[in-house]
Design a protein around this motif. Structure first.
Motif, PDB file in Angstrom:
ATOM      1  N   MET A  92       0.852  -1.168   0.000  1.00  0.00           N
ATOM      2  CA  MET A  92       0.000   0.000   0.000  1.00  0.00           C
ATOM      3  C   MET A  92       0.901   1.236   0.000  1.00  0.00           C
ATOM      4  O   MET A  92       1.862   1.310   0.740  1.00  0.00           O
ATOM      5  N   LYS A  93       0.555   2.183  -0.853  1.00  0.00           N
ATOM      6  CA  LYS A  93       1.343   3.402  -0.990  1.00  0.00           C
ATOM      7  C   LYS A  93       0.654   4.586  -0.328  1.00  0.00           C
ATOM      8  O   LYS A  93      -0.566   4.652  -0.264  1.00  0.00           O
ATOM      9  N   TYR A  94       1.484   5.510   0.137  1.00  0.00           N
ATOM     10  CA  TYR A  94       0.980   6.753   0.705  1.00  0.00           C
ATOM     11  C   TYR A  94       0.414   7.629  -0.406  1.00  0.00           C
ATOM     12  O   TYR A  94       1.019   7.794  -1.462  1.00  0.00           O
ATOM     13  N   ASN A  95      -0.767   8.168  -0.160  1.00  0.00           N
ATOM     14  CA  ASN A  95      -1.384   9.097  -1.081  1.00  0.00           C
ATOM     15  C   ASN A  95      -1.970  10.233  -0.238  1.00  0.00           C
ATOM     16  O   ASN A  95      -2.838  10.005   0.601  1.00  0.00           O
ATOM     17  N   LYS A  96      -1.477  11.436  -0.469  1.00  0.00           N
ATOM     18  CA  LYS A  96      -1.890  12.586   0.348  1.00  0.00           C
ATOM     19  C   LYS A  96      -3.396  12.841   0.256  1.00  0.00           C
ATOM     20  O   LYS A  96      -4.048  13.104   1.267  1.00  0.00           O
ATOM     21  N   THR A  97      -3.960  12.763  -0.934  1.00  0.00           N
ATOM     22  CA  THR A  97      -5.392  13.021  -1.116  1.00  0.00           C
ATOM     23  C   THR A  97      -6.230  12.011  -0.342  1.00  0.00           C
ATOM     24  O   THR A  97      -7.185  12.386   0.346  1.00  0.00           O
ATOM     25  N   THR A  98      -5.873  10.742  -0.433  1.00  0.00           N
ATOM     26  CA  THR A  98      -6.596   9.697   0.285  1.00  0.00           C
ATOM     27  C   THR A  98      -6.465   9.884   1.786  1.00  0.00           C
ATOM     28  O   THR A  98      -7.445   9.765   2.531  1.00  0.00           O
ATOM     29  N   MET A  99      -5.270  10.222   2.237  1.00  0.00           N
ATOM     30  CA  MET A  99      -5.045  10.422   3.660  1.00  0.00           C
ATOM     31  C   MET A  99      -5.825  11.628   4.174  1.00  0.00           C
ATOM     32  O   MET A  99      -6.394  11.585   5.263  1.00  0.00           O
ATOM     33  N   THR A 100      -5.900  12.674   3.388  1.00  0.00           N
ATOM     34  CA  THR A 100      -6.662  13.862   3.771  1.00  0.00           C
ATOM     35  C   THR A 100      -8.145  13.530   3.919  1.00  0.00           C
ATOM     36  O   THR A 100      -8.800  13.982   4.865  1.00  0.00           O
ATOM     37  N   LYS A 101      -8.682  12.717   3.011  1.00  0.00           N
ATOM     38  CA  LYS A 101     -10.083  12.297   3.111  1.00  0.00           C
ATOM     39  C   LYS A 101     -10.314  11.520   4.402  1.00  0.00           C
ATOM     40  O   LYS A 101     -11.310  11.727   5.093  1.00  0.00           O
ATOM     41  N   LEU A 102      -9.379  10.635   4.727  1.00  0.00           N
ATOM     42  CA  LEU A 102      -9.507   9.838   5.944  1.00  0.00           C
ATOM     43  C   LEU A 102      -9.446  10.725   7.187  1.00  0.00           C
ATOM     44  O   LEU A 102     -10.233  10.549   8.115  1.00  0.00           O
ATOM     45  N   ILE A 103      -8.551  11.685   7.191  1.00  0.00           N
ATOM     46  CA  ILE A 103      -8.432  12.610   8.325  1.00  0.00           C
ATOM     47  C   ILE A 103      -9.719  13.403   8.504  1.00  0.00           C
ATOM     48  O   ILE A 103     -10.186  13.606   9.626  1.00  0.00           O
ATOM     49  N   ASN A 104     -10.315  13.837   7.409  1.00  0.00           N
ATOM     50  CA  ASN A 104     -11.565  14.596   7.488  1.00  0.00           C
ATOM     51  C   ASN A 104     -12.722  13.733   7.992  1.00  0.00           C
ATOM     52  O   ASN A 104     -13.674  14.251   8.573  1.00  0.00           O
ATOM     53  N   GLN A 105     -12.642  12.437   7.785  1.00  0.00           N
ATOM     54  CA  GLN A 105     -13.690  11.506   8.188  1.00  0.00           C
ATOM     55  C   GLN A 105     -13.548  11.065   9.647  1.00  0.00           C
ATOM     56  O   GLN A 105     -14.543  10.789  10.298  1.00  0.00           O
ATOM     57  N   GLN A 106     -12.323  10.987  10.145  1.00  0.00           N
ATOM     58  CA  GLN A 106     -12.058  10.460  11.481  1.00  0.00           C
ATOM     59  C   GLN A 106     -11.614  11.563  12.437  1.00  0.00           C
ATOM     60  O   GLN A 106     -10.548  12.143  12.278  1.00  0.00           O
ATOM     61  N   ARG A 107     -12.416  11.837  13.427  1.00  0.00           N
ATOM     62  CA  ARG A 107     -12.133  12.921  14.384  1.00  0.00           C
ATOM     63  C   ARG A 107     -10.804  12.702  15.118  1.00  0.00           C
ATOM     64  O   ARG A 107     -10.064  13.645  15.360  1.00  0.00           O
ATOM     65  N   GLU A 108     -10.504  11.460  15.486  1.00  0.00           N
ATOM     66  CA  GLU A 108      -9.253  11.166  16.193  1.00  0.00           C
ATOM     67  C   GLU A 108      -8.038  11.589  15.370  1.00  0.00           C
ATOM     68  O   GLU A 108      -7.103  12.201  15.893  1.00  0.00           O
ATOM     69  N   LEU A 109      -8.064  11.292  14.080  1.00  0.00           N
ATOM     70  CA  LEU A 109      -6.949  11.673  13.205  1.00  0.00           C
ATOM     71  C   LEU A 109      -6.879  13.187  13.036  1.00  0.00           C
ATOM     72  O   LEU A 109      -5.799  13.767  13.001  1.00  0.00           O
ATOM     73  N   HIS A 110      -8.022  13.827  12.944  1.00  0.00           N
ATOM     74  CA  HIS A 110      -8.070  15.279  12.808  1.00  0.00           C
ATOM     75  C   HIS A 110      -7.447  15.955  14.032  1.00  0.00           C
ATOM     76  O   HIS A 110      -6.626  16.867  13.901  1.00  0.00           O
ATOM     77  N   ASP A 111      -7.822  15.469  15.203  1.00  0.00           N
ATOM     78  CA  ASP A 111      -7.268  16.026  16.436  1.00  0.00           C
ATOM     79  C   ASP A 111      -5.767  15.760  16.545  1.00  0.00           C
ATOM     80  O   ASP A 111      -5.004  16.619  16.996  1.00  0.00           O
ATOM     81  N   GLU A 112      -5.349  14.572  16.145  1.00  0.00           N
ATOM     82  CA  GLU A 112      -3.923  14.226  16.195  1.00  0.00           C
ATOM     83  C   GLU A 112      -3.118  15.087  15.219  1.00  0.00           C
ATOM     84  O   GLU A 112      -2.002  15.496  15.519  1.00  0.00           O
ATOM     85  N   LEU A 113      -3.686  15.396  14.061  1.00  0.00           N
ATOM     86  CA  LEU A 113      -3.025  16.273  13.096  1.00  0.00           C
ATOM     87  C   LEU A 113      -2.795  17.655  13.709  1.00  0.00           C
ATOM     88  O   LEU A 113      -1.686  18.204  13.632  1.00  0.00           O
ATOM     89  N   LYS A 114      -3.809  18.193  14.342  1.00  0.00           N
ATOM     90  CA  LYS A 114      -3.672  19.499  14.992  1.00  0.00           C
ATOM     91  C   LYS A 114      -2.606  19.464  16.084  1.00  0.00           C
ATOM     92  O   LYS A 114      -1.813  20.389  16.229  1.00  0.00           O
ATOM     93  N   ARG A 115      -2.584  18.371  16.865  1.00  0.00           N
ATOM     94  CA  ARG A 115      -1.614  18.230  17.939  1.00  0.00           C
ATOM     95  C   ARG A 115      -0.188  18.168  17.394  1.00  0.00           C
ATOM     96  O   ARG A 115       0.713  18.837  17.904  1.00  0.00           O
TER      97      ARG A 115
END
Length: 63
Positions: A1-24
């Motif tokens: 599996m490869k890293y894809n910024k667009t896919t990861m951004t969609k996942l972050i927007n969908q998952q509150r835990e990831l969104h909060d961790e990004l801010k942290r």
């Protein structure tokens, strides 16, 4: 599996835990957004991470 910024951004927007961790990560470690997103990928998705299945769903081609 490869890293894809667009896919990861969609996942972050969908998952509150990831969104909060990004801010942290950005605030506490002074990382710029792109590096923080990549760090989240390696922590929570790659190598059978907690959000690997959700990431795969976003990464699948649409018909």
């Amino acid at each position: 599996m490869k890293y894809n910024k667009t896919t990861m951004t969609k996942l972050i927007n969908q998952q509150r835990e990831l969104h909060d961790e990004l801010k942290r990560l950005k605030a506490e470690m002074g990382l710029e957004k792109n590096l923080a997103i990549k760090a989240l990928y390696h922590s929570f998705v790659a190598n059978s991470g907690k959000y690997m299945e959700e990431y795969k769903e976003f990464d699948r081609p649409r018909k």
